[in-house]
Each structure stands twice: as C-alpha cells, then as structure tokens.
Design a protein around this motif. Structure first.
Motif, mmCIF file in Angstrom:
data_model
loop_
_atom_site.group_PDB
_atom_site.id
_atom_site.type_symbol
_atom_site.label_atom_id
_atom_site.label_comp_id
_atom_site.label_asym_id
_atom_site.label_seq_id
_atom_site.Cartn_x
_atom_site.Cartn_y
_atom_site.Cartn_z
ATOM 1 N N PRO A 86 2.374 -14.791 7.684
ATOM 2 C CA PRO A 86 2.292 -14.648 6.220
ATOM 3 C C PRO A 86 0.882 -14.899 5.692
ATOM 4 N N GLU A 87 0.124 -15.755 6.386
ATOM 5 C CA GLU A 87 -1.233 -16.078 5.908
ATOM 6 C C GLU A 87 -2.127 -14.843 5.880
ATOM 7 N N GLY A 92 -5.014 -10.850 2.700
ATOM 8 C CA GLY A 92 -5.226 -9.460 2.275
ATOM 9 C C GLY A 92 -5.088 -9.315 0.772
ATOM 10 N N MET A 93 -4.132 -10.060 0.194
ATOM 11 C CA MET A 93 -3.972 -10.036 -1.268
ATOM 12 C C MET A 93 -5.199 -10.649 -1.948
ATOM 13 N N ALA A 94 -5.722 -11.745 -1.377
ATOM 14 C CA ALA A 94 -6.887 -12.410 -1.978
ATOM 15 C C ALA A 94 -8.119 -11.499 -1.929
ATOM 16 N N ILE A 95 -8.316 -10.812 -0.811
ATOM 17 C CA ILE A 95 -9.456 -9.885 -0.702
ATOM 18 C C ILE A 95 -9.307 -8.765 -1.737
ATOM 19 N N PHE A 199 -1.123 -5.003 3.118
ATOM 20 C CA PHE A 199 -2.009 -6.159 2.903
ATOM 21 C C PHE A 199 -2.396 -6.807 4.231
ATOM 22 N N CYS A 200 -1.455 -6.808 5.186
ATOM 23 C CA CYS A 200 -1.706 -7.456 6.470
ATOM 24 C C CYS A 200 -2.822 -6.754 7.245
#
Length: 386
Positions: A86-87, A92-95, A199-200
């Motif tokens: 999950p991290e 990927g969401m943060a980027i 996102f991953c």
C-alpha cells in the motif's frame, strides 16, 4: 524484454518522492507521458495527459483520488496490491499531488474491503511519522495527506463521476461529461482519479525512467498488467504479466486444461473461444481491468451469459433509459434463448439495441453491459441455438 514482476515488490519508501522533489514538476509530467503509462482500471486513458490537464487547471484547490472500488466480477488484484504494497500506492498519489498541486488525497475503498482499512491506516500513520505525508514532506515546500473513504458496494461507483458523487455524500450516479473531473471534479474542483495499480506504477517510473518502463510490454501498451485469474485452472491467483502476453501463454502459466472459453475483462469484457487464444492481452488487442475467468469444456455458455446479464440488471443504477431498459431486455433475451424461442429478427434487434446502448448510455456500465452477451453470441452461436 526485461523480466516482468515489479509492481508487488517491496521498495525503499520515499525514494521516488525524494527524487521527484529534485525534478521540475513539468519534467515529471513529461516523464509519465513519455513512459506510455495508461490507466490500469481498463479504460486506458494516458496518465501523463491526465496529470497535465489537472495540473494546468486554474484552481488553488485540487484533489487526488485513488479508485479502490474494485467491483468487476473476477477482479481482486487491487486488493492484493493494497494488502502487499500500500505504501507504493500512497507514494504514487503523493508524487501525483506534488505534480498537479494538490494537498489532499482520498482512497475510495470498496465497501467489501472494509477489513483492509485498519492496515491501510497503520501504513498512512507510519508514512506520517517518516515525514512522507503531512506538512513540509521531506523538507520540501509541499504539504499533502491522504484519508480513506468507504464505498457502499455499488458497482457503478467504479466510474469516476459516480465515485465523486458518492464522495460528496450523494447517491452514486454517473454524470454527463464534459466537464471532466480533471477540470471540475470533487466539490467542483480539479480532481485526478486513477486506479490503485496505476498509482503503484508511478514511483517505479520516477526512479527507473520512462525508457525503462517502455521497454516492458508491447508497442502500444507499456509496462506490466496484474491479472486476477479464476475459474477452471489449477493455479488461480494474481499474476503480473508483460502487456502483449498471448492468452494461450497465460493459460499455460495458470495450468488451465481442456479450456473452452476465456472471459477477459469481467462482466464488461469479452468471451473468446479456443480459436482466439493466440490473441494478446494489451490495449491494442484485448484490454482488461484485470479480470480473467477461465471456463473448461464442461461449462454451458448460456449459463455464463445469464450470469453476466443478471449482474448488470442488478447493478444498473436506473438513471438513464438505455441502460435501465436495455439490461432488462437482454436478460429476457437469455431466457428466450434458453427456451429455444428467440427468432432471427430478435437476434438482429439485440445487436441494434446493443449499439444503441453503447452510444447513448451515460456511463461505462451501460456502454459495456452487452459486451459479454454479443461476444458469446458471436463465438458460441451454434451451441446457444442448437
């Protein structure tokens, strides 16, 4: 071709985010565009273009939404990603948020996956402690955090505008487009919605580069695809394959025997016979959100057809006429086929109605609801009408 198999691998947390801070935001967008990454939910929209459009929208408030409402029959690969890495999804969401200028991210989690929520919250807390989420992330002038919202189990909320309606506390129903969410999404602010698997992939592209990613897969489908394989196979499960893999090679991998048909894409996908097992899983041939269901020669295709059509009748939100009335019409047609009472003219009419539903239904549910019916009719007509 480099070996596939990186999406579910653990990696050092924050490495990609740190590198992203060293790169110009526009360069990251170009990198994602050049990589050829397309949405892994099935629609295949170019992720870099979505980043560009949302980033260019003039608004001080923007959102990043992870679509984890995995409801397609036969699909369970997003669940495995969220259980395993999950991290990487959050990174990927943060980027993405850094690129488009968002401060808030939301994971829209399928209601049936509520049991995953505690583990995901633990991962988010760990990332906050390590300054990978929150204020001044890794010392950069960038604030971003993620919360988890639970869905209620409606298939239609896998469609991005219905998902956004649900997040706003409304009934989950699709909206007409345009405007698209990248310009007017959650609470009318620009919103980038992407799938868990999409996102991953982003941290890997940021650290590995666009060319590394493009070297995997086929000419028009870069990277790998996670597929959830179920049905009549000896080794069901989630497999990461390079785009371009032939169906027959996947069947060999999962040790399927005596195979009669393969459904690719779930209830909204297509069902192919043995004569088409040379076809490839890719955006240019057979795209899929991840579902692969295998049927051996003991199965009756009328049962498969009936199961899929009843699914859509049950899941149609009823908002638009083509989907509401069309799904009922096709369930009735299955009953006529079972009783040997369908006429040639009715079969012709079904194709016309199917085309009408594709053109006029409001969302992907209605537009794709007859795919399985038509492909089974085309590929197994002799069995159905005998």
């Amino acid at each position: 071709m480099p070996a596939a198999g990186f999406v579910l691998e653990k990696r050092k947390q924050g490495e990609a985010l740190k590198k992203a801070f060293e790169i110009n935001r526009a360069e990251i967008t170009d990198m994602i565009k050049d990589s050829g990454l397309k949405g892994r939910g099935g629609a295949g929209f170019p992720t870099g273009l979505k980043m560009y459009l949302c980033g260019a929208a003039a608004d001080t408030i923007k959102y990043v939404v992870c679509n984890a409402d995995e409801g397609e029959p036969g699909t369970f690969k997003d669940r495995v990603i969220l259980e395993t890495v999950p991290e990487k999804v959050f990174e990927g969401m943060a980027i993405t948020a850094y690129v488009i200028g968002a401060k808030e991210g939301i994971v829209y989690l399928r209601g049936e996956y509520e049991y995953l929520k505690a583990g995901l919250e633990n991962t988010l807390n760990g990332m906050r402690k390590n300054n990978l989420l929150g204020e001044k992330i890794l010392g950069a002038d960038f604030d971003f955090d993620i919360r988890i919202a639970l869905g209620a189990g409606a298939y239609v909320c896998g469609e991005e505008t219905a998902l956004i309606e649900s997040l706003e506390g409304k009934r989950g129903e699709a909206k007409n487009k345009p405007p698209f969410p990248v310009s007017s999404g959650l609470f009318c602010h620009p919103t980038l919605v992407s799938n868990v698997e999409t996102f991953c992939n982003i941290p890997h592209i940021v650290t590995g580069g666009a060319q590394w990613f493009k070297n995997i897969g086929s000419e028009k489908s870069a990277g790998t695809k996670l597929v959830s394989v179920s049905g009549d196979v000896k080794k069901p499960g989630v497999y990461e394959i390079p785009f371009g893999m032939k169906v027959k090679d996947l069947l060999k991998l999962v040790e399927a025997e005596n195979t009669k048909a393969v459904d690719i894409g779930g209830a909204s996908g297509i069902v192919i016979p043995e004569s088409q097992f040379d076809r490839e899983i890719s955006f240019e041939d057979i795209p899929t959100g991840g579902s692969v269901i295998v049927f051996d020669k003991t199965r009756k295709m009328i049962d498969v057809m009936e199961n899929f059509m009843e699914f859509f009748l049950d899941e149609s939100c009823g908002q638009c006429t083509p989907c509401r009335e069309g799904t009922k019409y096709f369930v009735d047609a299955v009953e006529k086929i079972k009783n040997g009472k369908i006429t040639d003219q009715e079969l012709k009419n079904l194709r016309d109605i199917s085309n009408c539903m594709k053109l006029t239904s409001k969302c992907g549910l209605g537009q794709s609801s007859t795919n399985a019916f038509i492909s089974i009719l085309d590929n197994f007509k002799k069995e159905l009408l005998s």
